[in-house]
Design an enzyme around this catalytic site. Structure first.
Site, PDB file in Angstrom:
ATOM      1  N   LYS A  54     -55.660 -55.612  15.952  1.00 32.99           N
ATOM      2  CA  LYS A  54     -54.275 -55.397  16.400  1.00 32.99           C
ATOM      3  C   LYS A  54     -53.851 -56.463  17.396  1.00 32.99           C
ATOM      4  CE  LYS A  54     -54.145 -50.388  15.974  1.00 32.99           C
ATOM      5  NZ  LYS A  54     -54.277 -49.129  16.702  1.00 32.99           N
ATOM      6  N   GLN A  98     -55.718 -45.065  20.954  1.00 30.28           N
ATOM      7  CA  GLN A  98     -56.664 -45.199  19.854  1.00 30.28           C
ATOM      8  C   GLN A  98     -57.504 -43.924  19.734  1.00 30.28           C
ATOM      9  OE1 GLN A  98     -56.734 -47.783  17.790  1.00 30.28           O
ATOM     10  NE2 GLN A  98     -58.502 -47.052  16.662  1.00 30.28           N
ATOM     11  N   ASP A 121     -47.154 -44.828  16.691  1.00 30.86           N
ATOM     12  CA  ASP A 121     -48.067 -44.214  15.712  1.00 30.86           C
ATOM     13  C   ASP A 121     -47.353 -43.105  14.928  1.00 30.86           C
ATOM     14  OD1 ASP A 121     -50.692 -45.180  15.380  1.00 30.86           O
ATOM     15  OD2 ASP A 121     -51.414 -44.208  17.220  1.00 30.86           O
TER      16      ASP A 121
END
Ligand code: NDP
Ligand code: GUE
Ligand code: MG
Length: 286
Positions: A54, A98, A121
């Site tokens: 990322k 995460q 997300d």
């Protein structure tokens, strides 16, 4: 029939390039670069690879990467305080935590603390609700990336029999909603589903996200079906494989995604897409 390959790596590169062009344009107009905060608690090795990917994608697309790595023993209150700070920071457009997180951390409370307008997300119940009511705002990256790939086949989804194997909040359930919104007829299978082979064999489109190597057998696949493999499994020899028995499935499917180089790269490109939306295009009023 031998399947055409849905090349996620190439489609993701194309998407990242178009995002970069938009960022360059907006920055030339005097806007800020999109800022993305990836919070990682602890040192899960799989997460480290993913967070590094990322970071690289952010840098290449001209994003402001404001990622934070916290020690494994960080408390719930410390993570919440960091999210409050990032929610209030105008340089930060997107925030993700995460997963998985260490045991002392409650992921639901963390996810709900992220402001829904920065929830790139798409895991906050507000954004799940928007997707479920056909008013999507920020949709989960993996299923939304799959929709971008499916568009590349040129095959209309309306009326297709779609089978989603796996019913998690990250993959299966938002995938179900995305496909339903396009008026596919969706069946969702999970650990209590009876006769998975029969369900899969009736699918014009099958999306698998379970986390068991080769669990969907190639011979189950209907001739000409579209096969999307979300699974990422690391084998003892260090290689990656998906949840679909690829070598057999590719002789029956019309389209298939490889692992690696399929859905994974699309997830990252879609995360950038969501973050850019927040930075420049989303009119979010929650
Ligand atoms: N490519 C990408 O970008 C991403 C890939 N992944 C990968 O996708 C896979 C799934 O991840 P995630 O959704 O987080 O996993 P979870 O473990 O959260 O969910 C797994 C799902 O599979 C179902 N399941 C388990 N066993 C069976 C079975 N025998 N038959 C049918 N269904 C079963 C579970 O059912 P139940 O609900 O009943 O427990 C559950 O719904 C993993 O390999 C992960 O690494 C994940 C995210 C992104
Ligand atoms: N808050 C949160 N959001 C997520 O989206 C999220 C998460 N947590 N936790 C873990 C899962 C998993 N996931 C992957 C994304 C990209 C690749 C990816 O880029 N895969 C490459 C290979 C990477 C490699 O070499 O290991 C490929 O398939 O070609 C893999 C896995 C996102 N997830
Ligand atoms: Mg993501």
């Amino acid at each position: 029939m031998t399947a055409k390959i849905l090349d996620g790596k190439a489609i993701a590169a194309e998407l990242r390039e178009s995002i970069k062009q938009e960022v360059d344009k907006q920055v030339a107009l005097g806007k800020k670069a999109p800022g993305l905060a990836v919070i990682m608690v602890g040192e899960d090795p799989a997460s480290q690879v993913y967070v590094r990917n990322k970071k690289i994608a952010c840098q290449k697309a001209g994003f402001n990467d404001v990622s934070v790595v916290l020690p494994t023993d960080t408390s719930q209150e410390e993570v919440l305080a960091l999210i409050d700070k990032l929610n209030a920071d105008d340089d930060v457009h997107g925030i993700i935590v995460q997963l998985p997180v260490p045991n002392q951390i409650d992921p639901e409370e963390i996810i709900e603390r992220i402001h829904p307008c920065k929830d790139v997300d798409g895991f906050h119940p507000y954004n799940v609700g928007r997707l479920a009511t056909r008013m999507p705002q920020l949709a989960p990256c993996t299923p939304h990336g799959v929709m971008t790939m499916l568009a590349k086949t040129g095959i209309p989804l309306r009326g297709l029999n779609a089978v989603v194997v796996g019913a998690s909040n990250i993959v299966g359930v938002p995938m179900m909603l995305e496909l339903l919104n396009e008026r596919a007829t969706v069946t969702v299978c999970h650990s209590a589903t009876k006769d998975l082979a029969k369900k899969v064999s009736e699918a014009d489109l099958v999306v698998v996200g379970v986390g068991i190597p080769n669990m969907v057998k190639g011979e189950w696949i209907k001739d000409g079906a579209i096969v999307i493999d979300v699974g990422i499994n690391r084998l003892d020899d260090g290689t990656l494989c998906g949840d679909v028995e690829y070598d057999v499935a590719k002789e029956k499917a019309g389209w298939i995604t490889p692992v690696p180089g399929g859905v994974g790269p699309m997830t990252i490109a879609t995360l950038l897409e969501n973050t850019m939306q927040v930075a420049y295009h989303l009119d979010c009023k929650v």
